[in-house]
Design a protein around this motif. Structure first.
Motif, short mmCIF file in Angstrom:
data_model
loop_
_atom_site.label_atom_id
_atom_site.label_comp_id
_atom_site.label_asym_id
_atom_site.label_seq_id
_atom_site.Cartn_x
_atom_site.Cartn_y
_atom_site.Cartn_z
N GLU A 201 -1.88 8.94 5.54
CA GLU A 201 -0.58 9.73 5.87
C GLU A 201 0.42 8.69 6.32
O GLU A 201 1.62 8.53 6.00
N GLN A 202 0.18 7.79 7.52
CA GLN A 202 0.87 6.89 7.93
C GLN A 202 0.67 5.55 7.27
O GLN A 202 -0.64 5.16 7.37
N ILE A 203 1.57 4.58 7.16
CA ILE A 203 0.99 3.40 6.62
C ILE A 203 0.42 2.30 7.62
O ILE A 203 1.10 2.31 8.69
N GLU A 204 -1.02 2.21 7.55
CA GLU A 204 -1.42 1.35 8.72
C GLU A 204 -1.69 -0.07 8.10
O GLU A 204 -2.08 -0.99 8.98
N ALA A 205 -1.69 -0.21 6.84
CA ALA A 205 -2.02 -1.53 6.31
C ALA A 205 -1.19 -2.57 6.44
O ALA A 205 0.21 -2.41 6.19
N VAL A 206 -1.26 -3.75 7.03
CA VAL A 206 -0.33 -4.80 7.25
C VAL A 206 -1.01 -6.04 6.44
O VAL A 206 -2.06 -6.35 6.66
#
Ligand code: ADP
Ligand code: ASP
Ligand code: MG
Length: 424
Positions: A412-417
């Protein structure tokens, strides 16, 4: 006191600033009371740049000389890192792969480690040094020539050393926060996998997820060496690659699918018009095996009744394409096939998950997702916990994204950096 092996990839040591930051991290590990052995890769895209240089002077450089050239990349970073650590007031010594006791067979460009005798590393540790070892390289037992382990091979150096030194953990530092459900460069909504089993990680790596070198995972499984994949740019928790017995019960409900992997490094050869009789496939594939070429997928068509001939297609590393065509062409008259077709514009997309074993319908859903993406499937292969398809290379990104979404892997939330690296 624990013994920690840490490996820093190319983007983690891309420039002087990064090398100094990594040196800080190593010193902190040492100050926490651990013995530390560090494996480094070449800075940034150095290996690719060196290959480009070699190609400028020769289209097909001799393997021995190419290895001699490429190992220089790792030697630059090991010495610079040792200097940066010594500047922080700690004793550090660098070692080439050969000095560290990494003994391999003689296959230049894809050498296999056959023994690790890290006597000099052990001595240096006893004397209180931090040891820095050049990744991706060794020395051939037979010829005593310098060898390389194949692209991405520094991961394997790290795990092999960790096993030989009986380390407590092997930490792989890279430019993303661990192993994700897909390459974060393609699927920004990919999720970090907190723990993954050796067998699933093996399938991911074999399917092209270049976050870990395939042989490094094989090694880790054989020696039951835990791998901790983390970013050198953050202090986030990362991913543990461990035995499956350490996962069951850990996660409340084991995910059916662990991820989607892709691979753009293969090509497809079609042997057109092979006479449909006993022994033809054996001749074709023994010729390729004699040329030490690894074949991945194979498809043989039903022979046309009118001609009694069939087509056999297979995929292989694109870098072995020329050698494969040469050795097959030598057989043309003996086998009596009509022609060879070579296609390097293909890509492979794979769905991996141990839960596939006990959940019917996964294949249908995967193919449905590929179809929804409007992508045509050229070849299919499966294992117990993996389904792979070959598609046109330009369709890889769409197929990966659609499969990821179809199996509810999007977060749901972008966590990949993605902290660094050019993805080259
Ligand atoms: P290093 O130079 O540190 O060895 P690599 O470039 O070899 O780094 O591997 C890290 C890269 O792997 C990431 O930047 C990412 O693009 C890619 N990658 C592919 N599949 C995955 C995945 N499933 N999870 C995380 N990273 C992945
Ligand atoms: N420098 C080598 C490569 O780029 C090895 C590695 O980074 O693991 O493939
Ligand atoms: Mg790598």
């Amino acid at each position: 006191m624990a013994l920690v092996v840490q490996k820093y990839g190319g983007s983690s040591v891309a420039d002087a600033e990064r090398i100094k930051a990594v040196a800080q991290r190593i010193v902190a590990t040492r100050k926490a009371g651990n013995d530390v052995v560090v494996v480094v890769s070449a800075m940034g895209d150095t290996t690719d740049d060196l290959i480009d240089k070699a190609k400028q002077v020769s289209p097909l450089p001799p393997g021995r000389e190419l290895d001699m050239l490429l190992t220089a990349g790792e030697r630059i970073s090991m010495a610079l890192l040792a200097m940066a650590i010594s500047n922080l007031g700690h004793e550090a010594r660098s070692f080439t792969g050969s000095q560290a006791g990494v003994i391999t067979d003689g296959a230049h460009g894809k050498a296999k480690i056959i023994d690790v005798t890290p006597g000099r590393i052990q001595d240096a540790l006893t004397e209180g040094s931090i040891c820095i070892v050049a990744g991706f390289q060794g020395v051939s037992q037979g010829t005593k020539d310098i060898t390389t382990l194949g692209r991405g091979g520094s991961d394997t150096t790290a795990v092999a050393l960790a096993a030989a030194l009986d380390a407590d953990v092997c930490e792989i530092y890279t430019d993303v926060d661990g192993v994700f459900t897909a390459d974060p460069r393609i699927v920004p909504a990919a999720q970090r996998i907190p723990r993954i089993s050796y067998e699933e990680m093996l399938e991911m790596a074999a399917s092209g997820a270049k976050i870990l070198h395939l042989r490094c995972v094989e090694y880790a499984r054989r020696y039951n060496m835990p791998i901790h994949v983390r970013s050198s740019f953050s202090t986030k928790e990362g991913t543990w690659v461990v035995d499956s017995s350490e996962i069951e019960g850990h996660e409340m409900e084991q995910a059916i699918i662990s991820g989607v992997a892709h691979d753009r490094s293969e090509a497809k050869i079609t042997v057109v018009g092979v006479p449909d009789k006993v022994g033809e496939a054996a001749s074709i594939f023994s010729a390729l095996s004699e040329a030490e070429i690894n074949i991945d997928m194979i498809v043989q068509n039903v022979s046309a009744a009118s001609t009694g001939r069939t087509d056999i297609s297979f995929t292989l590393p694109v870098t072995d394409g020329q050698a494969a065509l040469t050795s097959l062409n030598k057989l043309k008259d003996r086998i009596g096939f009509e022609s060879l077709r070579f296609d390097d514009r293909i890509g492979k997309v794979s769905l991996i998950g141990a839960g596939m074993r006990s959940h019917p319908g996964v294949t249908a859903k995967f193919f449905g997702a590929i179809a929804d993406a409007g992508v045509n499937i050229e070849m299919i292969s499966t294992s117990e916990i993996r389904i792979s398809v070959v598609v046109a290379q330009d369709d890889v990104d769409t197929a990966v994204a659609e499969a990821h979404r179809a199996f509810d892997l999007d977060s749901e939330q972008i966590e990949a950096v993605v902290y660094g690296g050019t993805g080259r």
